[in-house]
Design an enzyme around this catalytic site. Sequence first.
Site, PDB file in Angstrom:
ATOM      1  N   ASP A 197      36.398  60.741 -77.312  1.00 35.01           N
ATOM      2  CA  ASP A 197      35.774  61.062 -76.027  1.00 35.01           C
ATOM      3  C   ASP A 197      36.590  61.957 -75.100  1.00 35.01           C
ATOM      4  O   ASP A 197      36.012  62.622 -74.252  1.00 35.01           O
ATOM      5  CB  ASP A 197      35.401  59.796 -75.251  1.00 35.01           C
ATOM      6  CG  ASP A 197      34.264  59.030 -75.894  1.00 35.01           C
ATOM      7  OD1 ASP A 197      33.513  59.632 -76.670  1.00 35.01           O
ATOM      8  OD2 ASP A 197      34.129  57.839 -75.624  1.00 35.01           O
ATOM      9  N   ASP A 256      34.638  47.560 -72.736  1.00 35.21           N
ATOM     10  CA  ASP A 256      33.745  47.339 -73.872  1.00 35.21           C
ATOM     11  C   ASP A 256      34.457  47.218 -75.210  1.00 35.21           C
ATOM     12  O   ASP A 256      33.934  46.603 -76.129  1.00 35.21           O
ATOM     13  CB  ASP A 256      32.647  48.396 -73.935  1.00 35.21           C
ATOM     14  CG  ASP A 256      33.168  49.822 -73.913  1.00 35.21           C
ATOM     15  OD1 ASP A 256      34.397  50.024 -73.893  1.00 35.21           O
ATOM     16  OD2 ASP A 256      32.328  50.747 -73.900  1.00 35.21           O
TER      17      ASP A 256
END
Length: 730
Positions: free
Chosen positions: A443, A72
């Site tokens: 993350d 992405d």
Amino acid sequence: MLTSGPSRRAVLAGAAAAAAITAVPSFSGVASAADSATPSYRWRQVVIGGTGFVTGVLFHPSVRGLAYARTDIGGAYRWDDRGARWIPLNDDLGWDDWNLLGVEAMAVDPAHPDRVYLALGTYAQSWAGNGAVLRSEDRGATWARADLTVKLGGNEDGRGTGERLLVDPRDSDTLWLGTRHDGLLKSTDRGATWGAANGFPGTPSGSGQGVTLLVAAGRVLYAGWGDSDGTTANLFRTLDGTTWEAVPGQPSGTSAKVPIRAAYDCHTRELYVSYADAPGPNGQSDGSVHKLAVATGTWTDVTPVRPGGSDTFGYGGVAVDARRPGTVVVSTNNRWAAVDTLYRTTNGGRTWTSLKDSAVLDVSETPFLTFGADAPKFGWWIQAVAVDPYDSKHIVYGTGATLYGTRDLKHWAPQIRGLEETSVRQLISPPTGQAHLLSGLGDVGVMYHERLTASPSRGMASNPVFGSATGLAQAAAKPSYVVRTGFGDHGNGAFSNDGGRTWAPFAAQPALAKDAPGPIATNTDGSVLLWTFVHWDGTKYPAQRSTDNGASWSEVASYPKGATPLADPADPTRFYAYDTDTGTLFASTDGGLTFTGRASGLPSGDSQFQLAAAPGRSGDLWLSTKWNGLYRSTDGGATFTKLTSCWASYTLAFGKAADGADYPAIYQVGSTETITAVYRSDDEAKTWVRVNDDRHQWGWIGATIAADPRLYGRVYIATNGRGIQYGEPA
């Protein structure tokens, strides 16, 4: 991108990249005279292994061992079967093209094995540029580019659907591209030019989904439509490439609201479609799987398990076995209660087996995948699923952090070598110790890199485990002492007394730390901590100070809200902070108790301006102000001088001095003439040489860099989607 807010951190990073770039003149990548003197550098990637959302995997139907993957925010990859690793295909995209590192879709040509196509565009927001289609005749070694007049959304909701790009099986010169806001596009010259596909019935509703998938079933083309309300048609077809119609008898209702993916079994002539009530990867609570017998037009509900009660989820990937008729694999998605799984059928969907139930996961190659738990989960955000057309037991599926693969339907391991997608926020290269690098990541928290060629053996820093890191700092005169901050459910700050190998949480933390943990600094001997707080929506709060290793905290009222703290590397009583709202340098000479303004009238208005201090020197400060240039102070911020050797500076670091030099080597991401690139100076920024090249650019690299204080010439580059890259003289 993982569960703790990939949309938040990645979209914010994208917006930050836009802010960093939009005011910079575009020079179309033409090398300057200074660039021609680029020294020979070897570039490699620091191995972590994945760490981001693999949104699509595509095996070539007619070439054994050839496959492609898309991400992405980190570009696309080609699988090197001989080397058993992924080869990045888009590292040549430079600063001005940062928005093209999000891959919306990819396609191969079954009749021409060397052809591959990519639809690129990370964000469809107003601040992002238009998309582009790349086409290659040599499997991605080189590309030709067609710029589009529409925006694509490789990191928007629905990025795991697709593929939205398709080579027409009746004519290899014809390509189709589904967009989010502009309907269906068509090219009749192999992707060189594009125009609207006349007669396509989908009407965009503003949801940002549009065409979610394109698939061929023989000579018939099908298009999924994500802007349906659940009662109107969301699957269309064309028999002749000109006239489109809603597919008769298609399923409706909440569980079939959004077509996610589709796959065609040419042996049984059945089209399998996965559905959910939202595009994902988050927000799905219902879903189904249906198949269409294309010869008769008969639909059959073949959903493996219905969501219900607390077990809410949608369906994601779907793939057919090219060698075994009626053998299909589908994935659940956003299933947190019972954990996501793959279901496999060998009889056309009459019965299904959960592959998770017998799975043996081996994550020893990428230990971070345990996320601080005793064992890894089978996966989450599973929307990319593929079955090797030459090996029925070779299945791969993407997650929010990796790509798992099996060769026997039981034993699974990351099939991720070469694929690095981390969004990197902080880097430290310690002057001593076992590790040459510490990293703060989006993350996946903080990592201790004892080796650059293998994923950190300790995985993510634990005690506590963070999602995204927001701060990382080391005491200059006591490098064994390191502190970190970030988003986490069990604490937001921690310290280490062994250089980052092991950690302990602060005994206490300010109330703001839970929702607004910002950067942290420690003075040169580790006796004082300064922690700032910035909410993800941009709200800034007063800094907090601790003199007992985080056991207690007190507010520093005179500190400029939201500013990133910087410790003087030689004097433990001094801290600095640059107020980007007013363009004022603030300093403390009492260990962070009070701050007073010094130099003012400097560039303002951008929270990403960065202040750095030369190692071993008190008061030697460097200020990167993006396209406003580079400034230096040698009197602790009382005055600053603008340097004339570069016109733009985004981030800066210091490394070991060159032989015979008495000042550290300086590295920056900036611009000396035309190209925004990575530069090194061995003479206190009087002159610069470019050290990266046109093949190694990695899009937006303006977050941070680090240089090795022990090895001259080595520099570490933080990318927004291609992990950590490092270079050293060849």
